[in-house]
Enzyme design. Structure first.
Site, PDB file in Angstrom:
ATOM      1  N   TRP A 104      44.684  66.042  -1.759  1.00 16.58           N
ATOM      2  CA  TRP A 104      44.628  65.487  -3.104  1.00 16.58           C
ATOM      3  C   TRP A 104      45.109  66.477  -4.146  1.00 16.58           C
ATOM      4  O   TRP A 104      45.790  66.101  -5.102  1.00 16.58           O
ATOM      5  CB  TRP A 104      43.233  64.943  -3.417  1.00 16.58           C
ATOM      6  CG  TRP A 104      42.959  63.692  -2.633  1.00 16.58           C
ATOM      7  CD1 TRP A 104      42.067  63.530  -1.636  1.00 16.58           C
ATOM      8  CD2 TRP A 104      43.671  62.439  -2.751  1.00 16.58           C
ATOM      9  NE1 TRP A 104      42.152  62.247  -1.122  1.00 16.58           N
ATOM     10  CE2 TRP A 104      43.127  61.566  -1.784  1.00 16.58           C
ATOM     11  CE3 TRP A 104      44.714  61.978  -3.564  1.00 16.58           C
ATOM     12  CZ2 TRP A 104      43.580  60.252  -1.616  1.00 16.58           C
ATOM     13  CZ3 TRP A 104      45.173  60.675  -3.390  1.00 16.58           C
ATOM     14  CH2 TRP A 104      44.606  59.833  -2.428  1.00 16.58           C
ATOM     15  N   ASP A 174      39.532  67.265 -10.760  1.00 16.17           N
ATOM     16  CA  ASP A 174      39.460  65.960 -10.097  1.00 16.17           C
ATOM     17  C   ASP A 174      38.174  65.963  -9.274  1.00 16.17           C
ATOM     18  O   ASP A 174      38.087  66.616  -8.238  1.00 16.17           O
ATOM     19  CB  ASP A 174      40.670  65.756  -9.188  1.00 16.17           C
ATOM     20  CG  ASP A 174      40.543  64.483  -8.355  1.00 16.17           C
ATOM     21  OD1 ASP A 174      39.610  63.685  -8.614  1.00 16.17           O
ATOM     22  OD2 ASP A 174      41.372  64.279  -7.446  1.00 16.17           O
ATOM     23  N   LYS A 198      33.539  55.984  -5.159  1.00 15.98           N
ATOM     24  CA  LYS A 198      32.788  56.754  -4.168  1.00 15.98           C
ATOM     25  C   LYS A 198      31.296  56.740  -4.557  1.00 15.98           C
ATOM     26  O   LYS A 198      30.496  56.097  -3.904  1.00 15.98           O
ATOM     27  CB  LYS A 198      33.317  58.196  -4.092  1.00 15.98           C
ATOM     28  CG  LYS A 198      34.608  58.352  -3.289  1.00 15.98           C
ATOM     29  CD  LYS A 198      35.845  58.013  -4.028  1.00 15.98           C
ATOM     30  CE  LYS A 198      37.114  58.673  -3.555  1.00 15.98           C
ATOM     31  NZ  LYS A 198      37.715  58.203  -2.315  1.00 15.98           N
TER      32      LYS A 198
END
Lengths: 366, 366
Positions: A104, A174, A198
């Protein structure tokens, strides 16, 4: 829970049953309105109360200082990968440092390259992204426009134990896959963003927490929907926000405050769940080969391999037959992954632990 | 419908009760999965079936040719206002023509200006946006990169009876507030986009229909989430899409096909509903002052004023007491507005008609 199962998906992921039950009960009409949350105007008093409560819950859970704005945006973390450099990186002499900790972080830097100058502050690729960097390995320039970090790498299953020290450089994080899993000192961040699917709600909304002074440094010539300042000034109501997803964030954070009792307790439970699975990995003599180095182990995503592909397939099949699903690793790295976000019950992790232990007993090398 | 009311909101708007009931029934777990639609992986077979059915339903309803892609994106029409010029307008000598028919068309042009050259093909502002232009009033350059139109102006309550002829110039249409209200010849468009929260679903998803050859002309150096080509190549799964909102689009289009029988019938019903209200406007001798010129009247948003502000307030109050809500005009123009999208039952419009007639009888000038 009669016909529900344990879903170890990396996201969208399990939601608290209490939140699902409340959403279901009121789906045709919010109490006292005669209108479904799916139909209600984003300019109505009822929705104003909902978005304000979602924000107040987040402020309470994370102790977010007043000098930070809380935005509810669309487009997921992938759009934030672009919006951060669009808003911060354009203009003479600007350049950002990226900490490359996994898939990511790499993607975030790749997107930033379309907007301005980027530089690597640390690169874990040679070590196959098995660990997070220590503070003294980080090469952060004091003149960097910002430093970008990824607090938890969902695919590799590694997590920063604490945020790195970026000095006076704004730290942009992030936090998509570990947001709300533990207390956080928001004052250390310039921007912290997280897609909801999530720990915070369903897919379709992204929480962005942004410090006032960072907001003030931004350009004004961007399209409205990509302009943090316009979005903040409108209190996330520049156009119709994803009303239902914001409502679900309110219900999930209600649950965190009311049923769990806050992030200290959530953190304790999350560590307990993670230790159960890492315990199995450690006690099975390498049968389950954990990807992460112990000090960087994620308490959200537990990644491991079995001795070979046949055993992996057999294991996944056996787990599925016990109602434990979505345990396959990301297609880019393979193996297995158990995502054990906030809403995964302890019982679900116990059931997976038992499955792993029994599978090991029956399939370990003679 | 026991405790539900008639909601005339311009969007988010009423949804078909059948869609709400199905969503409510299955909210804790989709049949056969044990997982809620709010928790399901966007890479799962179950979700793949849902997004494919949503697309197939739209293709069937609108007769979308194979050479068009159907995308499910985030960010509403406001992000499309920016993505269209980002993808089409950057580069030497490019410039687009905008048809300024009302508040939304103006906003679309304003956003496009941040990305490239734009020009006005017609401007209805001097006439206070009471009508759509006729074909021979449009000044569309044959060399324009594209022409942008707004098929229905939600705030003013005017609608194109048919799409204008743009010759060989790609026609780009913001169809947010009349999408699926009637049959459409998609082959006349280069791009047609619509946020869902009027006729297609809840807030949080935007449908973009785009012709293959238009897609091929686009740059590749944009951030992924703003790049139509990448989004199309990934089949809207570049990152996690707004799974629940896509599911609701499937349920709403199921209803259109199954319970209504398609867009010809939906159009007939919508015209019938609109005529009921315009009939009141026409027969009350100016008491209800309709904003739109008759030939441009929208069948989705009926805008009108009462003789003065006191009567308007009294009317809104009386309507509310009869379970008819969200009838206030947009804050930028005032007055009243009845949004009567697909899911507003005929009975709701009859009830509003009766309310208007009775209110007129009791309050008309002596």
């Amino acid at each position: 829970m009669a016909d529900r199962i344990y879903n170890f998906s990396p996201g969208p992921a399990m939601l608290p049953l209490a939140a699902l039950e409340e959403a279901q009960r009121d789906l045709q009409a919010l109490p006292g309105t005669g209108i479904s949350i799916l139909e209600i105007s984003h300019r109505s008093k009822a929705f104003e109360a909902i978005i304000n409560e979602a924000e107040a819950n987040l402020r309470k859970l994370l102790g977010i200082p007043d000098r930070y704005r809380v935005l509810f945006l669309q487009g997921g973390a992938l759009l934030q990968f672009a919006m951060v450099p669009m808003n911060l990186l354009r203009g003479q002499g600007k350049s950002a440092d990226y900490i490359l900790t996994g898939s990511w972080a790499k993607k975030a830097m790749q997107e930033a390259k379309t907007q301005g100058g980027v530089r690597v502050a640390w690169d874990g690729s040679s070590g196959n992204f098995k660990r997070m960097p220590s503070q003294n390995e980080l090469d952060i320039r004091s003149g960097a426009t910002y430093v970008h970090m990824t607090s938890n790498e969902t695919i590799q299953g590694i997590q920063f134990p604490n945020e790195p020290n970026a000095g006076n450089v704004p730290l942009v994080c992030d936090s998509s896959s570990d947001f709300l899993c533990r207390p956080l000192d928001i004052s250390k961040y310039g921007i912290l963003y997280a897609c909801a699917q999530k720990n915070a709600g369903p897919a379709g909304v992204t929480v962005v927490i942004i410090r006032d002074d960072v907001l003030q440094s931004m350009p004004t010539d961007l399209p409205s929907m990509l302009n943090y300042r316009e979005l903040a000034d409108s209190k996330s109501l520049l156009n119709t926000p994803p009303t239902f997803a914001v409502y679900m964030v309110k219900l999930v954070t209600d649950w965190l405050l009311r049923d769990i009792g806050g992030l200290d307790e959530m953190h304790r439970i999350n560590k307990q769940k993670a230790e159960m699975l890492y315990g199995v990995i450690d006690q099975c003599g390498g049968f389950y080969d954990g990807h992460a180095e112990p000090a960087s182990r994620s308490i959200m995503n537990v990644t491991f391999r079995l001795p070979n592909a046949e055993l992996e397939e057999k294991f996944l099949k056996e787990a599925k037959s016990r109602g434990l699903v979505e345990l396959k690793g990301h297609r880019s790295v393979g193996g297995c992954r158990a995502s054990i976000y906030n809403a995964m019950p302890v019982e679900g992790v116990q059931s997976l632990r038992d499955c792993m232990l029994e599978f090991h007993d029956r399939n370990k090398p003679a």
